[in-house]
Design an enzyme around this catalytic site. Structure first.
Site, PDB file in Angstrom:
ATOM      1  CG  ASP A  48      -1.920  -1.040   1.314  1.00 51.52           C
ATOM      2  OD1 ASP A  48      -2.000  -1.844   0.374  1.00 51.52           O
ATOM      3  OD2 ASP A  48      -2.670  -1.079   2.318  1.00 51.52           O
ATOM      4  CG  HIS A  98      -4.136   2.658  -0.550  1.00 57.51           C
ATOM      5  ND1 HIS A  98      -4.986   1.978   0.271  1.00 57.51           N
ATOM      6  CD2 HIS A  98      -3.175   3.179   0.282  1.00 57.51           C
ATOM      7  CE1 HIS A  98      -4.572   2.082   1.534  1.00 57.51           C
ATOM      8  NE2 HIS A  98      -3.488   2.814   1.565  1.00 57.51           N
ATOM      9  CG  HIS A 191       2.283   0.021   4.306  1.00 57.25           C
ATOM     10  ND1 HIS A 191       2.095  -1.009   5.197  1.00 57.25           N
ATOM     11  CD2 HIS A 191       1.111   0.682   4.222  1.00 57.25           C
ATOM     12  CE1 HIS A 191       0.838  -0.964   5.642  1.00 57.25           C
ATOM     13  NE2 HIS A 191       0.216   0.048   5.075  1.00 57.25           N
TER      14      HIS A 191
HETATM   15 ZN   LIG Z   1      -2.416   3.299   3.283  1.00 50.96          ZN
END
Ligand SMILES: [Zn+2]
Length: 234
Positions: A48, A98, A191
């Site tokens: 992400d 996202h 991430h």
């Molecule tokens: Zn995020």
């Protein structure tokens, strides 16, 4: 949003609301997938908050093992680093939505939510040529209006089976945490950025990926994109 839904919340209590907003299997604000089929030894790595200046290091770590992944990109980051976003697509990874600006959805009304998601969708498509089919909510938090926005944009929500806390833990902690929770069909969340931060430090994530990928392959897991994990026949 209807009056009913708002007024139902205080009756249901705040524990219910917290679960509805953040619970990985909660479908109150629209259905979300958080697990693939348990009958196949396959899992999906997801990233992400990218793209960031350090995303190429993640791409390199994955390429070493020919491991596909899914990147849930923020539209604003794609706009800032279009070449990196394109490199993710060119390497054969899947790209999900996202949001554009990584907002807390519960700070916004339904039309602002849809606008943000649509802007991300268009930015990602224009830049990479990929129109995302999957959406991961910023902070994993869903809200009123999200279900309708997802439907209109033909997106499906994807949460995770396990999250690495890689913004907080050292690489060893991330690997240990994810390895312990990995099973057939798992969707793992890491991430490659930090919300909209410029040049974020994702060194521990890069280290974790370098350790985790060979470890999972050794355990017999096949690494797949979310598309392939959830729709193995298409
Ligand atoms: Zn995020």
């Amino acid at each position: 949003m209807t009056r009913f839904a708002y007024s139902a919340i205080p009756l249901a209590g705040s524990a219910f609301l917290a679960w509805a907003v953040r619970g990985r299997s909660a479908a109150v604000f629209g259905p979300s997938v958080w697990h693939g089929p348990r009958g196949r030894r396959a899992i999906a790595l997801t990233f992400d908050d990218g793209p960031s200046e350090s995303t190429p290091q993640i791409l390199e770590a994955l390429a070493r093992y020919d491991a596909p992944a899914t990147f849930f990109q923020c539209g604003a980051n794609v706009e800032r680093l279009p070449a990196v976003a394109r490199a993710v697509a060119a390497a054969g990874h899947a790209i999900g939505n996202h949001s554009y600006a990584h907002p807390y959805l519960f700070a916004h009304g339904p039309s602002a939510i849809e606008q943000d998601l649509r802007r991300a969708q268009e930015t990602i498509q224009t830049c990479t040529g990929i129109r995302p089919a999957w959406f991961r909510a910023p902070f994993g938090a869903r809200w009123f209006g999200l279900a309708k926005a997802l439907k209109r944009l033909e997106l499906t929500g994807v949460m995770w089976t396990a999250i690495g806390y890689d913004w907080n833990l050292k690489a060893e902690g991330v690997v240990e945490r994810l390895a312990r929770r990995t099973a057939n069909g798992a969707i793992l969340c890491l991430h490659d950025g930090r919300e909209l931060r410029v040049d974020p430090d994702i060194g521990e994530t890069v280290k974790a990926v370098r350790q985790l990928v060979p470890m999972l392959l050794d355990q017999g897991y096949k690494l797949e994109t979310v598309n392939r994990l959830l729709c193995p026949t298409t």
